[in-house]
Design a protein around this motif. Structure first.
Motif, PDB file in Angstrom:
ATOM      1  N   HIS A   1     -57.242   3.200  61.154  1.00 56.05           N
ATOM      2  CA  HIS A   1     -57.848   4.096  59.801  1.00 56.05           C
ATOM      3  C   HIS A   1     -56.989   4.718  59.443  1.00 56.05           C
ATOM      4  N   VAL A   2     -57.131   4.818  57.943  1.00 62.04           N
ATOM      5  CA  VAL A   2     -56.099   5.934  56.971  1.00 62.04           C
ATOM      6  C   VAL A   2     -57.141   7.192  57.070  1.00 62.04           C
ATOM      7  N   ASP A   3     -56.316   8.427  57.350  1.00 60.52           N
ATOM      8  CA  ASP A   3     -56.851   9.648  57.802  1.00 60.52           C
ATOM      9  C   ASP A   3     -57.794   9.912  55.753  1.00 60.52           C
ATOM     10  N   GLU A   4     -59.185  10.591  56.148  1.00 61.33           N
ATOM     11  CA  GLU A   4     -59.509  10.636  54.706  1.00 61.33           C
ATOM     12  C   GLU A   4     -58.541  10.955  53.590  1.00 61.33           C
ATOM     13  N   LYS A   5     -57.654  12.114  53.959  1.00 64.75           N
ATOM     14  CA  LYS A   5     -57.266  13.075  52.963  1.00 64.75           C
ATOM     15  C   LYS A   5     -56.003  12.002  51.974  1.00 64.75           C
ATOM     16  N   TRP A   6     -55.986  10.830  52.625  1.00 63.10           N
ATOM     17  CA  TRP A   6     -54.574  10.194  51.900  1.00 63.10           C
ATOM     18  C   TRP A   6     -55.687   8.744  51.704  1.00 63.10           C
ATOM     19  N   TYR A   7     -56.617   8.354  51.767  1.00 60.81           N
ATOM     20  CA  TYR A   7     -57.568   7.109  51.296  1.00 60.81           C
ATOM     21  C   TYR A   7     -57.654   7.417  50.394  1.00 60.81           C
TER      22      TYR A   7
ATOM     23  N   THR B   1     -64.176   1.952  60.014  1.00 61.17           N
ATOM     24  CA  THR B   1     -64.700   3.108  59.611  1.00 61.17           C
ATOM     25  C   THR B   1     -64.803   2.646  58.219  1.00 61.17           C
ATOM     26  N   ALA B   2     -65.243   4.077  57.498  1.00 58.67           N
ATOM     27  CA  ALA B   2     -65.153   3.478  56.016  1.00 58.67           C
ATOM     28  C   ALA B   2     -63.460   3.428  55.168  1.00 58.67           C
ATOM     29  N   THR B   3     -62.518   4.134  56.197  1.00 56.67           N
ATOM     30  CA  THR B   3     -60.983   4.934  55.434  1.00 56.67           C
ATOM     31  C   THR B   3     -60.217   3.714  56.505  1.00 56.67           C
ATOM     32  N   SER B   4     -60.793   2.706  57.116  1.00 57.57           N
ATOM     33  CA  SER B   4     -60.634   0.813  57.251  1.00 57.57           C
ATOM     34  C   SER B   4     -59.493   0.204  56.674  1.00 57.57           C
ATOM     35  N   ARG B   5     -58.092   0.109  56.818  1.00 60.89           N
ATOM     36  CA  ARG B   5     -57.639  -1.198  55.992  1.00 60.89           C
ATOM     37  C   ARG B   5     -56.605  -1.811  57.383  1.00 60.89           C
ATOM     38  N   LEU B   6     -55.925  -3.095  56.775  1.00 61.12           N
ATOM     39  CA  LEU B   6     -55.363  -3.570  57.515  1.00 61.12           C
ATOM     40  C   LEU B   6     -53.608  -3.163  56.556  1.00 61.12           C
ATOM     41  N   ALA B   7     -52.863  -2.683  58.081  1.00 62.50           N
ATOM     42  CA  ALA B   7     -52.010  -1.970  57.880  1.00 62.50           C
ATOM     43  C   ALA B   7     -50.506  -2.649  57.295  1.00 62.50           C
TER      44      ALA B   7
ATOM     45  N   VAL C   1     -45.309   0.536  51.516  1.00 53.92           N
ATOM     46  CA  VAL C   1     -44.894   1.977  51.555  1.00 53.92           C
ATOM     47  C   VAL C   1     -44.216   2.156  50.471  1.00 53.92           C
ATOM     48  N   THR C   2     -44.571   3.483  50.194  1.00 61.46           N
ATOM     49  CA  THR C   2     -44.418   4.077  48.472  1.00 61.46           C
ATOM     50  C   THR C   2     -43.551   4.566  48.345  1.00 61.46           C
ATOM     51  N   ASP C   3     -43.544   5.465  47.794  1.00 60.93           N
ATOM     52  CA  ASP C   3     -42.696   7.066  48.348  1.00 60.93           C
ATOM     53  C   ASP C   3     -43.629   8.148  47.863  1.00 60.93           C
ATOM     54  N   GLU C   4     -44.791   7.745  47.209  1.00 59.43           N
ATOM     55  CA  GLU C   4     -46.141   8.340  47.347  1.00 59.43           C
ATOM     56  C   GLU C   4     -46.695   8.175  48.727  1.00 59.43           C
ATOM     57  N   LEU C   5     -46.583   7.594  50.129  1.00 56.57           N
ATOM     58  CA  LEU C   5     -47.248   7.796  50.885  1.00 56.57           C
ATOM     59  C   LEU C   5     -46.593   8.459  51.637  1.00 56.57           C
ATOM     60  N   ASP C   6     -45.395   9.426  51.481  1.00 51.34           N
ATOM     61  CA  ASP C   6     -44.884   9.812  52.448  1.00 51.34           C
ATOM     62  C   ASP C   6     -45.656  11.551  52.999  1.00 51.34           C
ATOM     63  N   GLY C   7     -45.519  11.017  54.462  1.00 51.10           N
ATOM     64  CA  GLY C   7     -46.389  12.215  54.642  1.00 51.10           C
ATOM     65  C   GLY C   7     -47.824  11.357  55.075  1.00 51.10           C
TER      66      GLY C   7
ATOM     67  N   GLY D   1     -55.795   4.234  48.624  1.00 49.02           N
ATOM     68  CA  GLY D   1     -56.765   2.696  47.735  1.00 49.02           C
ATOM     69  C   GLY D   1     -57.793   1.677  48.891  1.00 49.02           C
ATOM     70  N   GLN D   2     -58.892   0.935  48.636  1.00 47.19           N
ATOM     71  CA  GLN D   2     -59.377   0.443  48.906  1.00 47.19           C
ATOM     72  C   GLN D   2     -58.567  -0.742  48.995  1.00 47.19           C
ATOM     73  N   PRO D   3     -59.405  -1.722  50.027  1.00 46.80           N
ATOM     74  CA  PRO D   3     -59.011  -3.292  50.225  1.00 46.80           C
ATOM     75  C   PRO D   3     -59.086  -4.029  49.109  1.00 46.80           C
ATOM     76  N   SER D   4     -58.287  -5.056  49.345  1.00 48.13           N
ATOM     77  CA  SER D   4     -58.734  -6.454  48.151  1.00 48.13           C
ATOM     78  C   SER D   4     -59.925  -7.308  48.459  1.00 48.13           C
ATOM     79  N   ALA D   5     -60.837  -8.056  47.915  1.00 45.19           N
ATOM     80  CA  ALA D   5     -61.813  -8.458  48.610  1.00 45.19           C
ATOM     81  C   ALA D   5     -60.835  -9.454  50.044  1.00 45.19           C
ATOM     82  N   ASP D   6     -60.053 -10.084  50.034  1.00 41.94           N
ATOM     83  CA  ASP D   6     -60.189 -10.864  50.950  1.00 41.94           C
ATOM     84  C   ASP D   6     -59.579  -9.986  52.189  1.00 41.94           C
ATOM     85  N   GLU D   7     -59.225  -8.452  51.976  1.00 43.06           N
ATOM     86  CA  GLU D   7     -59.317  -7.678  52.782  1.00 43.06           C
ATOM     87  C   GLU D   7     -60.615  -7.311  53.229  1.00 43.06           C
ATOM     88  N   ALA D   8     -61.380  -6.635  53.054  1.00 43.77           N
ATOM     89  CA  ALA D   8     -62.528  -6.161  53.255  1.00 43.77           C
ATOM     90  C   ALA D   8     -63.092  -7.222  54.244  1.00 43.77           C
ATOM     91  N   TYR D   9     -63.105  -8.644  53.154  1.00 44.78           N
ATOM     92  CA  TYR D   9     -63.794  -9.696  53.708  1.00 44.78           C
ATOM     93  C   TYR D   9     -63.153  -9.498  55.794  1.00 44.78           C
TER      94      TYR D   9
END
Ligand code: FES
Length: 107
Positions: A52-58, A79-85, A90-96, A62-70
């Motif tokens: 579950h991605v922290d709401e601030k970070w969602y 939850t509304a912010t669930s993703r498959l890890a 990982v990008t520099d933008e995701l620091d924190g 970003g949102q999952p692809s169609a396959d991931e959402a399935y």
């Protein structure tokens, strides 16, 4: 090197270094974070790397692809912010980045 914080369902926090270009799932596995099982090894076919991605970070992650959402739709404790890890690169933008692991994946 970006840092990612994993928070287990029991509140235990693990802040670890993450290598750019790898996945959040790989980062968890390399650092022995409980709660990430990753049975399919990152193939987007098992949903045992759910986080579950922290709401601030969602919006950043970003949102999952169609396959991931399935796959997420078939998982437990979503939850509304669930993703498959394994599908978050990982990008520099995701620091924190902060993600939480669900209880049922706990070892
Ligand atoms: Fe299987 Fe992510 S490791 S869906």
């Amino acid at each position: 090197m970006p840092k990612i914080t994993f928070i287990e369902h029991n509140g235990a926090e693990h802040t670890v270094d993450a290598e750019v270009g790898t996945s959040v799932m790989e980062t968890a596995m390399r650092n022995d974070v409980a709660g990430i099982v990753a049975e399919c090894g990152g193939g987007c076919t098992c949903a045992t790397c759910l986080v579950h991605v922290d709401e601030k970070w969602y919006p950043v992650v970003g949102q999952p692809s169609a396959d991931e959402a399935y796959m997420i739709d078939g998982a437990f404790e979503i939850t509304a912010t669930s993703r498959l890890a394994c599908q978050i690169t990982v990008t520099d933008e995701l620091d924190g980045l902060v993600v939480r692991t669900p209880a049922y994946q706990g070892r």
